[in-house]
Design a protein around this motif. Structure first.
Motif, PDB file in Angstrom:
ATOM      1  N   UNK A  27       0.834  -1.205   0.000  1.00  0.00           N
ATOM      2  CA  UNK A  27       0.000   0.000   0.000  1.00  0.00           C
ATOM      3  C   UNK A  27       0.867   1.254   0.000  1.00  0.00           C
ATOM      4  N   UNK A  28       1.821   1.327   0.927  1.00  0.00           N
ATOM      5  CA  UNK A  28       2.642   2.536   1.033  1.00  0.00           C
ATOM      6  C   UNK A  28       3.539   2.739  -0.182  1.00  0.00           C
ATOM      7  N   UNK A  29       3.933   1.672  -0.818  1.00  0.00           N
ATOM      8  CA  UNK A  29       4.744   1.811  -2.027  1.00  0.00           C
ATOM      9  C   UNK A  29       3.923   2.392  -3.176  1.00  0.00           C
ATOM     10  N   UNK A  30       2.638   2.108  -3.177  1.00  0.00           N
ATOM     11  CA  UNK A  30       1.753   2.633  -4.221  1.00  0.00           C
ATOM     12  C   UNK A  30       1.134   3.965  -3.828  1.00  0.00           C
ATOM     13  N   UNK A  31       0.812   4.110  -2.531  1.00  0.00           N
ATOM     14  CA  UNK A  31       0.126   5.302  -2.021  1.00  0.00           C
ATOM     15  C   UNK A  31       0.854   5.759  -0.761  1.00  0.00           C
ATOM     16  N   UNK A  32       1.843   6.631  -0.890  1.00  0.00           N
ATOM     17  CA  UNK A  32       2.681   7.006   0.250  1.00  0.00           C
ATOM     18  C   UNK A  32       1.943   7.655   1.427  1.00  0.00           C
ATOM     19  N   UNK A  33       0.847   8.330   1.172  1.00  0.00           N
ATOM     20  CA  UNK A  33       0.066   9.000   2.231  1.00  0.00           C
ATOM     21  C   UNK A  33      -1.393   8.550   2.146  1.00  0.00           C
ATOM     22  N   UNK A  34      -1.683   7.300   2.514  1.00  0.00           N
ATOM     23  CA  UNK A  34      -3.043   6.786   2.337  1.00  0.00           C
ATOM     24  C   UNK A  34      -4.042   7.376   3.327  1.00  0.00           C
ATOM     25  N   UNK A  35      -5.269   7.479   2.863  1.00  0.00           N
ATOM     26  CA  UNK A  35      -6.373   7.879   3.728  1.00  0.00           C
ATOM     27  C   UNK A  35      -6.858   6.650   4.500  1.00  0.00           C
ATOM     28  N   UNK A  36      -7.721   6.871   5.469  1.00  0.00           N
ATOM     29  CA  UNK A  36      -8.309   5.738   6.192  1.00  0.00           C
ATOM     30  C   UNK A  36      -9.044   4.808   5.239  1.00  0.00           C
ATOM     31  N   UNK A  37      -9.747   5.389   4.261  1.00  0.00           N
ATOM     32  CA  UNK A  37     -10.479   4.556   3.299  1.00  0.00           C
ATOM     33  C   UNK A  37      -9.524   3.725   2.454  1.00  0.00           C
ATOM     34  N   UNK A  38      -8.410   4.306   2.038  1.00  0.00           N
ATOM     35  CA  UNK A  38      -7.427   3.555   1.246  1.00  0.00           C
ATOM     36  C   UNK A  38      -6.776   2.452   2.076  1.00  0.00           C
ATOM     37  N   UNK A  39      -6.513   2.737   3.334  1.00  0.00           N
ATOM     38  CA  UNK A  39      -5.961   1.711   4.227  1.00  0.00           C
ATOM     39  C   UNK A  39      -6.980   0.593   4.394  1.00  0.00           C
ATOM     40  N   UNK A  40      -8.224   0.957   4.646  1.00  0.00           N
ATOM     41  CA  UNK A  40      -9.273  -0.049   4.809  1.00  0.00           C
ATOM     42  C   UNK A  40      -9.409  -0.943   3.598  1.00  0.00           C
ATOM     43  N   UNK A  41      -9.362  -0.339   2.431  1.00  0.00           N
ATOM     44  CA  UNK A  41      -9.484  -1.110   1.201  1.00  0.00           C
ATOM     45  C   UNK A  41      -8.285  -2.043   1.006  1.00  0.00           C
ATOM     46  N   UNK A  42      -7.083  -1.511   1.191  1.00  0.00           N
ATOM     47  CA  UNK A  42      -5.869  -2.311   0.973  1.00  0.00           C
ATOM     48  C   UNK A  42      -5.729  -3.436   1.990  1.00  0.00           C
ATOM     49  N   UNK A  43      -6.210  -3.211   3.191  1.00  0.00           N
ATOM     50  CA  UNK A  43      -6.013  -4.182   4.265  1.00  0.00           C
ATOM     51  C   UNK A  43      -7.222  -5.088   4.483  1.00  0.00           C
ATOM     52  N   UNK A  44      -8.271  -4.913   3.712  1.00  0.00           N
ATOM     53  CA  UNK A  44      -9.517  -5.654   3.937  1.00  0.00           C
ATOM     54  C   UNK A  44      -9.357  -7.163   3.765  1.00  0.00           C
ATOM     55  N   UNK A  45      -8.372  -7.602   3.034  1.00  0.00           N
ATOM     56  CA  UNK A  45      -8.160  -9.031   2.833  1.00  0.00           C
ATOM     57  C   UNK A  45      -7.279  -9.681   3.877  1.00  0.00           C
ATOM     58  N   UNK A  46      -6.865  -8.908   4.883  1.00  0.00           N
ATOM     59  CA  UNK A  46      -6.026  -9.447   5.953  1.00  0.00           C
ATOM     60  C   UNK A  46      -6.832  -9.528   7.238  1.00  0.00           C
ATOM     61  N   UNK A  47      -6.940 -10.731   7.762  1.00  0.00           N
ATOM     62  CA  UNK A  47      -7.719 -10.968   8.969  1.00  0.00           C
ATOM     63  C   UNK A  47      -6.786 -11.012  10.179  1.00  0.00           C
ATOM     64  N   UNK A  48      -7.162 -10.271  11.223  1.00  0.00           N
ATOM     65  CA  UNK A  48      -6.450 -10.319  12.506  1.00  0.00           C
ATOM     66  C   UNK A  48      -7.433 -10.890  13.518  1.00  0.00           C
ATOM     67  N   UNK A  49      -7.202 -12.100  13.916  1.00  0.00           N
ATOM     68  CA  UNK A  49      -8.118 -12.760  14.846  1.00  0.00           C
ATOM     69  C   UNK A  49      -8.120 -12.104  16.224  1.00  0.00           C
ATOM     70  N   UNK A  50      -7.053 -11.369  16.542  1.00  0.00           N
ATOM     71  CA  UNK A  50      -6.979 -10.670  17.829  1.00  0.00           C
ATOM     72  C   UNK A  50      -7.644  -9.295  17.778  1.00  0.00           C
TER      73      UNK A  50
END
Length: 150
Positions: free
Chosen positions: A112-135
């Motif tokens: 994400x940061x390599x493509x979008x150096x200053x991401x918004x919360x929405x961009x972070x949410x979109x990029x990270x939506x496929x990663x599950x943190x069980x904790x």
């Protein structure tokens, strides 16, 4: 079959079936255990690596599809400015709880940061939506991404 693959800047020769998932080549054949098995169906993101800079689920990526692509794993992500900044932010903000998903989280965040150096919360949410943190450390993950981007 024998495949020549470039991982973390080094060439490796592996003798595996052509449909062997990249995850198992990394872990079982090459001993790079930082990439984790989570679901085997590309749903949780624990197995995320970079293939030519793109966050990719290695559990469903057959070795014969890799070709001449450059593979980057968590073992070498600190060699990038974004990866190093993210790993430091992860430590500073104590993101990790159990830690199992964290290599995949960091790999996705780095892409994400390599493509979008200053991401918004929405961009972070979109990029990270496929990663599950069980904790459930999602807020700390988001804060660490913002810190690394700063």
């Amino acid at each position: 079959m024998t495949f020549a693959i470039k991982i973390n800047g080094q060439m490796h020769r592996v003798d595996v079936d052509d449909d062997t998932p990249l995850l198992w080549v990394l872990r079982d054949v090459l001993g790079m255990t930082g990439t984790k098995f989570g679901c085997g169906a590309a749903l949780c993101g624990a197995c995320t690596v970079h293939v030519d800079g793109v966050a990719t689920r290695s559990c469903v990526t057959p070795i014969d599809s890799v070709g001449t692509s450059e593979i980057t794993t968590i073992e070498a992500i600190s060699e990038t400015a974004e990866g190093k900044a993210l790993q430091q932010a992860w430590l500073d903000l104590e993101v990790v709880q159990c830690g199992y998903c964290q290599s995949g989280q960091i790999m996705s965040a780095t892409a994400l940061l390599q493509e979008t150096p200053k991401p918004t919360d929405a961009e972070i949410g979109s990029a990270m939506s496929g990663n599950v943190c069980r904790c459930g450390t999602y807020q700390r993950i988001r804060a660490a991404i913002h810190r690394a981007a700063a």
